[in-house]
Design an enzyme around this catalytic site. Structure first.
Site, PDB file in Angstrom:
ATOM      1  N   GLY A  46      -2.565  13.774  -3.705  1.00  0.00           N
ATOM      2  CA  GLY A  46      -3.475  13.498  -2.681  1.00  0.00           C
ATOM      3  C   GLY A  46      -3.077  12.741  -1.796  1.00  0.00           C
ATOM      4  CD  GLN A  51      -3.384   7.195   0.384  1.00  0.00           C
ATOM      5  OE1 GLN A  51      -3.775   8.414   0.028  1.00  0.00           O
ATOM      6  NE2 GLN A  51      -2.471   6.536  -0.318  1.00  0.00           N
ATOM      7  CB  CYS A  88      -2.407   5.009  -5.302  1.00  0.00           C
ATOM      8  SG  CYS A  88      -2.691   5.103  -3.703  1.00  0.00           S
ATOM      9  CG  LEU A  89       1.345   9.252  -2.789  1.00  0.00           C
ATOM     10  CD1 LEU A  89       1.471  10.378  -1.688  1.00  0.00           C
ATOM     11  CD2 LEU A  89       2.566   9.337  -3.313  1.00  0.00           C
ATOM     12  CG  HIS A 130      -7.050   8.007  -6.164  1.00  0.00           C
ATOM     13  ND1 HIS A 130      -6.459   7.098  -6.936  1.00  0.00           N
ATOM     14  CD2 HIS A 130      -6.492   8.092  -4.814  1.00  0.00           C
ATOM     15  CE1 HIS A 130      -5.349   6.774  -6.393  1.00  0.00           C
ATOM     16  NE2 HIS A 130      -5.448   7.099  -5.135  1.00  0.00           N
ATOM     17  CD  GLU A 131      -6.211  10.775  -2.482  1.00  0.00           C
ATOM     18  OE1 GLU A 131      -6.023  10.183  -1.518  1.00  0.00           O
ATOM     19  OE2 GLU A 131      -5.105  10.645  -3.448  1.00  0.00           O
ATOM     20  CG  HIS A 134      -7.327   6.175  -0.364  1.00  0.00           C
ATOM     21  ND1 HIS A 134      -6.659   4.825  -0.374  1.00  0.00           N
ATOM     22  CD2 HIS A 134      -6.783   6.765  -1.445  1.00  0.00           C
ATOM     23  CE1 HIS A 134      -5.840   4.772  -1.462  1.00  0.00           C
ATOM     24  NE2 HIS A 134      -5.634   5.853  -2.240  1.00  0.00           N
TER      25      HIS A 134
HETATM   26 ZN    ZN Z   1      -4.406   6.694  -3.531  1.00  0.00          ZN
END
Ligand code: ZN
Length: 160
Positions: A46, A51, A88-89, A130-131, A134
């Protein structure tokens, strides 16, 4: 399509509340394409627009069942509970244990600004939570139980 730079935790853009999308302009369509490419390149499940430095309420997800694009997503129903590792990226090489609902229903708009609902369980439910966080400037690290630990992904080893 082009890869975009993934912002790393500590970047103030990751703490901001994102704006609703009112229209899918060519620029937004390009952003969505770039987010998908960036997410796949990074082997993520995701990615949220902040991000890649864009404060708009857009999320891309793929848990192995094809790309999901969510514009202005909202969680409308949750149930159950799951506890497991999450990464997380924007925080590469780390993971931590987070408890999430095991079932999540979201309402969002697609690329044609048509509203739809989608249900997810397990990993997809986790990705929705999670997304979407953000988009309000939150990271999973705020919810980690027991601290972060190091992880090594095979794909990262291959790149090095
Ligand atoms: Zn993340």
């Amino acid at each position: 399509m082009a890869l975009r730079e993934i912002r790393i935790m500590g970047d103030p853009v990751l703490t901001k509340v994102c704006k609703e999308v009112t229209e899918v302009t060519p620029k937004i369509a390009e952003l969505i394409d770039d987010m998908l490419e960036t997410m796949y390149e990074a082997n993520g499940v995701g990615l949220a627009a902040p991000q890649v430095g864009i404060l708009k309420r857009i999320v891309t997800i793929d848990v192995g069942e094809g790309p999901i694009i969510l514009i202005n997503p909202r969680i409308v129903e949750t149930s159950g509970e799951q506890t497991g590792d999450e990464g997380c990226l924007s925080l590469p090489g780390k993971a931590g244990c987070v408890t999430r609902p095991n079932y999540v229903k979201v309402r969002a708009f697609d690329e044609n600004m048509q509203e739809f609902e989608m249900e997810g369980t397990e990993l997809l439910a986790r990705a929705f939570c999670h997304e979407l966080e953000h988009l309000d400037g939150h990271m999973y690290t705020e919810k980690v139980e027991g601290g972060l630990h190091d992880v090594t992904y095979a794909s990262e080893d291959e790149e090095e």
